[in-house]
Design an enzyme around this catalytic site. Sequence first.
Site, PDB file in Angstrom:
ATOM      1  N   GLU A 106      76.096  18.192  13.437  1.00 20.76           N
ATOM      2  CA  GLU A 106      76.284  17.631  12.102  1.00 20.76           C
ATOM      3  C   GLU A 106      75.516  16.333  11.865  1.00 20.76           C
ATOM      4  O   GLU A 106      75.510  15.432  12.709  1.00 20.76           O
ATOM      5  CB  GLU A 106      77.785  17.375  11.892  1.00 20.76           C
ATOM      6  CG  GLU A 106      78.153  17.018  10.489  1.00 20.76           C
ATOM      7  CD  GLU A 106      79.649  17.089  10.247  1.00 20.76           C
ATOM      8  OE1 GLU A 106      80.122  16.391   9.333  1.00 20.76           O
ATOM      9  OE2 GLU A 106      80.346  17.852  10.950  1.00 20.76           O
ATOM     10  N   LYS A 142      74.038  20.794  10.604  1.00 25.39           N
ATOM     11  CA  LYS A 142      75.088  20.805   9.582  1.00 25.39           C
ATOM     12  C   LYS A 142      74.815  19.719   8.552  1.00 25.39           C
ATOM     13  O   LYS A 142      74.681  18.550   8.890  1.00 25.39           O
ATOM     14  CB  LYS A 142      76.459  20.587  10.220  1.00 25.39           C
ATOM     15  CG  LYS A 142      76.939  21.797  10.999  1.00 25.39           C
ATOM     16  CD  LYS A 142      78.198  21.508  11.775  1.00 25.39           C
ATOM     17  CE  LYS A 142      79.415  21.474  10.906  1.00 25.39           C
ATOM     18  NZ  LYS A 142      80.653  21.324  11.727  1.00 25.39           N
ATOM     19  N   PHE A 188      85.316  25.413   3.862  1.00 22.63           N
ATOM     20  CA  PHE A 188      86.517  24.813   4.420  1.00 22.63           C
ATOM     21  C   PHE A 188      87.716  25.640   3.958  1.00 22.63           C
ATOM     22  O   PHE A 188      88.446  25.259   3.059  1.00 22.63           O
ATOM     23  CB  PHE A 188      86.648  23.357   3.967  1.00 22.63           C
ATOM     24  CG  PHE A 188      85.903  22.381   4.822  1.00 22.63           C
ATOM     25  CD1 PHE A 188      84.757  22.741   5.510  1.00 22.63           C
ATOM     26  CD2 PHE A 188      86.351  21.086   4.943  1.00 22.63           C
ATOM     27  CE1 PHE A 188      84.068  21.833   6.292  1.00 22.63           C
ATOM     28  CE2 PHE A 188      85.671  20.156   5.730  1.00 22.63           C
ATOM     29  CZ  PHE A 188      84.529  20.538   6.399  1.00 22.63           C
TER      30      PHE A 188
END
Length: 200
Positions: A106, A142, A188
Amino acid sequence: MSEVEGSDGLDQLTQLRQFTVVVSDTGDIESIKKYKPQDATTNPSLLFAASQMPQYDHLVQDAIAYGKQHGSGLAKAELLDLICDKLAVNFGVEILKFIPGRVSTEVDARLSFDTEGTVQKARFLSKMYHDAGIDQSRILIKVASTWEGIQAAKILEAEGIHVNMTLLFNFAQAAASADAGATLISPFVGRILDWYKTST
């Protein structure tokens, strides 16, 4: 992941593998060895938790040594960022020893609204993996699914740096990520479900 057997004698993980690709979301390499996912993803909070485990101290120490070697002249905050980037890559390299697919690393969430900052950080992480001998085809960077992150994804994908869009909560973000050519999106689901439960 539970190892409870179903009526067909297969454990839940084996049943799940029949219908989807299993991706781990952890920095704990021992769990990855045990459950053998196809791909893996990490994030700073997972890496922080894993870095507290004694079996990964060598990855932490290597990142600190890297920072000392390559961070002369940097301000304290920049040096810490460099060490954290190296730690993330160290975990990624280690994870790749135990999975056949890709690892996602990320970009710092503080860059979520900074297209150029996201692009630069993604290029830097990609280079760190390259310097560690990891082929570009084994990593995903990410990137936040903000407008700025999606613009960064378009640039990165055009350069051959593949992205996994995170912080994704709705269809508009998913569609925009697809239009930008993102390799993967990671909705998510848990947060979307939480919203649904409290709103209905």
